[in-house]
Design a protein around this motif. Structure first.
Motif, mmCIF file in Angstrom:
data_model
loop_
_atom_site.group_PDB
_atom_site.id
_atom_site.type_symbol
_atom_site.label_atom_id
_atom_site.label_comp_id
_atom_site.label_asym_id
_atom_site.label_seq_id
_atom_site.Cartn_x
_atom_site.Cartn_y
_atom_site.Cartn_z
ATOM 1 N N PRO A 342 0.459 -1.087 0.137
ATOM 2 C CA PRO A 342 -0.320 0.015 -0.285
ATOM 3 C C PRO A 342 0.681 1.440 0.213
ATOM 4 C CG PRO A 342 -0.223 -1.083 2.177
ATOM 5 C CD PRO A 342 0.764 -2.178 1.293
ATOM 6 N N THR A 345 -1.157 8.005 2.077
ATOM 7 C CA THR A 345 -2.364 8.886 1.934
ATOM 8 C C THR A 345 -2.432 10.010 2.642
ATOM 9 O OG1 THR A 345 -4.386 7.450 2.704
ATOM 10 C CG2 THR A 345 -3.838 7.033 0.915
ATOM 11 N N ASP A 420 -3.249 3.631 1.497
ATOM 12 C CA ASP A 420 -4.559 3.557 0.560
ATOM 13 C C ASP A 420 -5.690 2.284 1.029
ATOM 14 O OD1 ASP A 420 -3.446 1.740 -0.312
ATOM 15 O OD2 ASP A 420 -2.459 2.698 -2.250
ATOM 16 N N ASN A 421 -5.138 0.947 1.467
ATOM 17 C CA ASN A 421 -5.841 0.016 1.655
ATOM 18 C C ASN A 421 -6.776 0.258 3.195
ATOM 19 O OD1 ASN A 421 -3.499 -0.109 4.110
ATOM 20 N ND2 ASN A 421 -3.837 -2.460 3.269
#
Length: 458
Positions: A342, A345, A420-421
């Motif tokens: 990942p 973010t 982002d996961n």
């Protein structure tokens, strides 16, 4: 015929009896031989062991035994574990009533109490430094007296306590002389809102939860116990001598604050060495966080270099990936792909308070526990803005061997990363603080001389 062996024996015996005596008795003449015709009618010789003789009436002086243990026993310092104040005599009780009469101002009574306390305690350099810092935080100033010297006449006419009080340098400044004195606005033309109030617990909280761990750097349980007990010892002295009866409840609360700090500070110290744990270190290493700058380097061994080297703090990429792949699977709500790691973010420096913790059941194969937190703004500080709120708490994962020491109310400063996961990890621990943490900063700490600042760059 006189035996030379018998004479030598008598001389040796006399020497041994007078050894160490600066004025030994005169040596007796050797006894005549059995066949001698001359006898001393006034002297009788007694024989004990063969070859040994002394004269009656010539009693040898006994040796003085040497005293062991130096000049005497060491006087108590007043900080021993089982130290208890001696019961007050009637004279001492009456003297205390006079010294700490409620008709006197709080400032005067506290000033007197500090002077008498220091005279009755044997302070080592560390305890002295701790007390000075504590008094300073509470507004007590320290400075040399203009006429602080004492002559021999004064020393002879006064006891140790009075001499110490005369030489004391701790005093309440003029700006605080009226502290604790009630003034009624309607009846006082010069009334102003008081700048200072009497609050023992407030000052003690700031000292034991902030000054001791962060400014004095106390980390071991032994260091923490000594520091906290020094402050507690002074508070108990104030209570015992009834210095401020109107603030008894507040002082007792300050004593409880000391006990709480003595329990919590060692835990904070332990956690500061263990957090954020291997799982979060591995995430930080893989995803460009703080620990990605701590990757161990491969060093070429030089001639003569020892085989063993001190291990470096971080993980290699391979070590981090192995830890991550094993432990991320315990978070069932996270999508994980071994091929695609990942990406970050969002990142925020967070000031957090622990609400609750969760640990796997005993015997469970799970290795991670949960730490549920909410944003926290330290007392006397500006509000902290955060992505999380009371209705949207933050859950962090860490090894259960570490989570077992974390308790509700603990405060934590760290950097939180969102991937982002939806995975969240934390790193870069800036501090772990007691549940009742308080920091008081003197305005003078923020003052600086521009000339001094420029001198640092010369």
């Amino acid at each position: 015929m006189t035996s030379s062996d018998a004479i030598d024996a008598v001389v040796d015996q006399l020497d041994s009896l007078t050894a160490g005596d600066p004025h030994p008795p005169p040596a007796a003449s050797p006894s005549p031989a059995p066949n001698s015709n001359e006898q001393n009618p006034t002297t009788t010789t007694q024989t004990g062991e063969p070859g040994a003789a002394t004269e009656v009436g010539d009693v040898p002086k006994k040796k003085k035994k040497k005293r062991k243990g130096g000049k005497g026993k060491t006087l108590p310092s007043g900080f021993e574990e089982n130290f208890v104040e001696a019961p007050l005599t009637v004279e001492e009780y009456n003297k205390d009533k006079e010294l700490y009469n409620p008709s006197k101002s709080v400032a005067e009574r506290i000033e007197t109490a500090i002077q008498k306390y220091k005279a009755k305690r044997k302070l080592d350099p560390l305890r002295h430094q701790l007390l000075e810092a504590y008094f300073h935080l509470g507004g007590i100033k320290t400075g040399a007296k203009m006429f602080g010297g004492v002559d021999q006449k004064f020393i002879k006419e006064n006891d140790t306590e009075e001499i110490a009080r005369f030489k004391a340098t701790d005093y309440v400044p003029d700006s605080m002389k009226n502290i604790g004195i009630e003034r009624i606005e309607e009846l006082d033309d010069d009334y102003e809102d008081p700048e200072y109030t009497v609050d023992f617990d407030y000052v003690v909280r700031a000292f034991v939860t902030h000054k001791i761990p962060f400014e004095f750097g106390m980390k071991t349980p032994e260091q923490i116990e000594k520091a906290v007990n020094t402050i507690k010892n002074f508070l108990n002295y104030i209570l015992y001598h009834n210095v401020c009866p109107e603030y008894t409840d507040n002082i007792k609360q300050a004593v409880k604050t000391c006990e709480k700090a003595k329990d919590e500070l060692p835990v904070c110290s332990l956690l500061s060495d263990r957090l954020p744990g291997d799982f979060n270190k591995a995430c930080s290493t893989l995803f460009g966080g703080y620990w990605s700058y701590m990757i161990p380097h491969e060093w070429d061994k030089e001639a003569g270099e020892p085989e063993t080297k001190k291990p470096e703090l971080g993980f290699t990429k391979e070590q981090a990936l192995e830890i991550y792949r094993v432990l991320i699977q315990e978070q069932q709500d996270i999508t994980y792909s071994p091929e695609n790691l990942p990406k970050e973010t969002y990142k925020e420096y967070a000031s957090l308070e622990v609400i609750s913790v969760w640990l796997p059941e005993p015997g469970s194969p799970l290795k991670l526990g949960k730490i549920v937190c909410k944003p926290w703004t330290p007392e006397e500080a500006l509000p902290v803005t955060s992505k999380w709120s009371d209705s949207n708490n933050l859950t962090l994962y860490c090894e259960k061997t570490i989570v077992q020491y974390i308790y509700p109310g603990l405060h934590l400063g760290c950097t939180v990363h969102i991937m982002d996961n939806s995975q969240i990890y934390f790193d870069e621990i800036s501090g772990l603080m007691c549940s009742n943490y308080l920091e008081i900063r003197d305005e003078k700490e923020f003052e600086f001389d521009s000339d001094d600042l420029l001198a640092d760059f010369d």
